[in-house]
Design a protein around this motif. Structure first.
Motif, mmCIF file in Angstrom:
data_model
loop_
_atom_site.group_PDB
_atom_site.id
_atom_site.type_symbol
_atom_site.label_atom_id
_atom_site.label_comp_id
_atom_site.label_asym_id
_atom_site.label_seq_id
_atom_site.Cartn_x
_atom_site.Cartn_y
_atom_site.Cartn_z
ATOM 1 N N ASP A 219 0.848 -1.191 0.000
ATOM 2 C CA ASP A 219 0.000 0.000 0.000
ATOM 3 C C ASP A 219 0.883 1.240 0.000
ATOM 4 O OD1 ASP A 219 -2.032 1.775 0.164
ATOM 5 O OD2 ASP A 219 -2.631 1.307 2.217
ATOM 6 N N THR A 221 -0.527 4.249 -0.671
ATOM 7 C CA THR A 221 -1.370 5.398 -0.347
ATOM 8 C C THR A 221 -1.121 5.930 1.050
ATOM 9 O OG1 THR A 221 -3.163 3.935 0.425
ATOM 10 C CG2 THR A 221 -3.156 4.582 -1.895
ATOM 11 N N SER A 222 -0.442 5.155 1.888
ATOM 12 C CA SER A 222 -0.097 5.629 3.222
ATOM 13 C C SER A 222 1.238 6.361 3.261
ATOM 14 C CB SER A 222 -0.056 4.447 4.198
ATOM 15 O OG SER A 222 0.890 3.480 3.779
ATOM 16 N N LEU A 275 -4.526 5.201 -5.589
ATOM 17 C CA LEU A 275 -5.716 5.955 -5.183
ATOM 18 C C LEU A 275 -6.854 5.736 -6.168
ATOM 19 C CD1 LEU A 275 -4.324 9.432 -4.038
ATOM 20 C CD2 LEU A 275 -5.201 7.604 -2.604
ATOM 21 N N GLU A 281 -5.758 1.810 1.591
ATOM 22 C CA GLU A 281 -6.188 2.592 2.747
ATOM 23 C C GLU A 281 -6.930 3.856 2.335
ATOM 24 O OE1 GLU A 281 -4.143 4.834 6.612
ATOM 25 O OE2 GLU A 281 -2.960 3.510 5.327
ATOM 26 N N SER A 282 -6.482 4.522 1.293
ATOM 27 C CA SER A 282 -7.130 5.725 0.789
ATOM 28 C C SER A 282 -7.553 5.489 -0.657
ATOM 29 C CB SER A 282 -6.188 6.934 0.867
ATOM 30 O OG SER A 282 -5.778 7.161 2.197
ATOM 31 N N SER A 285 -12.907 9.224 -4.674
ATOM 32 C CA SER A 285 -14.332 9.014 -4.887
ATOM 33 C C SER A 285 -14.617 8.839 -6.380
ATOM 34 C CB SER A 285 -15.124 10.203 -4.338
ATOM 35 O OG SER A 285 -16.490 10.095 -4.679
#
Length: 316
Positions: A219, A221-222, A275, A281-282, A285
């Motif tokens: 991951d 995104t962290s 993303l 994690e993130s 939309s």
């Protein structure tokens, strides 16, 4: 110790024969109490009296006295019956299909942006009158940076218009033309072989990053803070390089800065791609398809520009 005759009669006998012979009469003191209400057994509630044996099945109990079904509390626990599980799976399938449609939309917009950008770069590279005109008048080169910076600031500040349908596509088109114009003016200062080499390497990097992001379980995104620090370090190195090169040309320093910039923006491409995928994690939309396309587009164009500097210095 009382005798057997002094014990109170059973409840059933006392209910049907209130004046039991052997039961001692209690003297009444004061005003007599009103007679108790008549007992009418209701289903499911038997205070002090057990129901007959034939009523166990009628009230939902087994003959052993245990309930046939044990109710469970569902506070925060997923449903266990088949109908609720089907609803849960259908909800997950719908969210997955929405995410896939969002990814397709973003990559379609990105493909159109890259087609426009590399078409403009090809014009500035292969059309000699245009390339010589830009080299003859350096003001066009510096004006491209001003136009790009102004459009970028407008795009960042206008959060509400970029979410509406007509305005977001208009801002997207203006930004694409501004960045394409800047990339074309930069490419006009390099040889055709260096431009082709930078395009090929950029395409390979983008394909490798996309496959890596869809296959890996790591991951990224962290790591937003780490990428922010790396971008600040890259800006400081760029300022130092500009100051040093203004006094004396050092080829390896320019190539080092370009290589670091390509690595940093490749990490940004990994971050923004994950993303976009949404299983980390993130996530972005599904309504922010303009932001997703712009983030990938900026990363890819900057990777191309940094690799162009490295390939241009190598070919020279």
């Amino acid at each position: 110790m009382t005798s057997k005759t002094d014990n109170p009669p059973p409840y059933e006998d006392a209910l049907h024969h209130p004046k039991y012979g052997n039961y001692p009469h209690q003297p009444q003191r004061g005003s007599p109490h009103p007679p108790p209400p008549s007992y009418s057994p209701s289903p499911g509630m038997y205070p002090g009296v057990y129901p007959p044996a034939g009523m166990w099945a009628a009230s939902g109990f087994s003959a052993s006295g245990m309930p046939t079904t044990i109710p469970t509390l569902s506070a925060g626990v997923p449903p266990s019956n088949q109908g609720d599980m089907d609803d849960l799976l259908s909800t997950q399938w719908e969210s997955t299909s929405v995410r896939h449609a969002f990814i397709r939309k973003v990559y379609l917009i990105l493909t159109a942006q890259l087609a426009v950008t590399f078409s403009v770069v090809a014009v500035f590279t292969f059309v000699d009158p245009v390339r010589l005109f830009v080299i003859k008048y350096p003001g066009i080169y510096w004006a491209s940076f001003v136009v790009y910076f102004m459009v970028y600031c407008i795009l960042v500040c206008c959060k509400e218009p970029r979410r509406r349908f007509p305005w977001n596509l208009l801002l997207l088109g203006i930004f694409t033309l501004a960045l394409s114009y800047m990339s074309g003016t930069i490419s006009s200062y390099y040889e055709t072989k260096a431009v082709f080499l930078a395009m090929g390497i950029t395409a390979l990097v983008c394909i490798a990053v996309t496959i890596f992001c869809f296959q890996t379980k790591v991951d990224f995104t962290s790591c937003g803070g780490l990428l922010c620090i790396s971008s600040v370090v890259l800006m400081i190195i760029g300022i130092v390089t500009a100051v040093v090169l203004s006094f004396q040309y050092v080829p390896w320093l320019h190539m080092l800065y370009a290589a670091i910039g390509a690595i940093v923006y490749t990490l940004f491409l990994v971050y923004n791609t994950q993303l976009l995928i949404g299983n980390r994690e993130s996530a972005i939309s599904p309504e922010e398809y303009i932001y997703g396309a712009l983030s990938l587009y900026i990363d890819i164009v900057h990777i191309f520009l940094f690799i162009l500097q490295v390939s241009g210095a190598a070919t020279e």
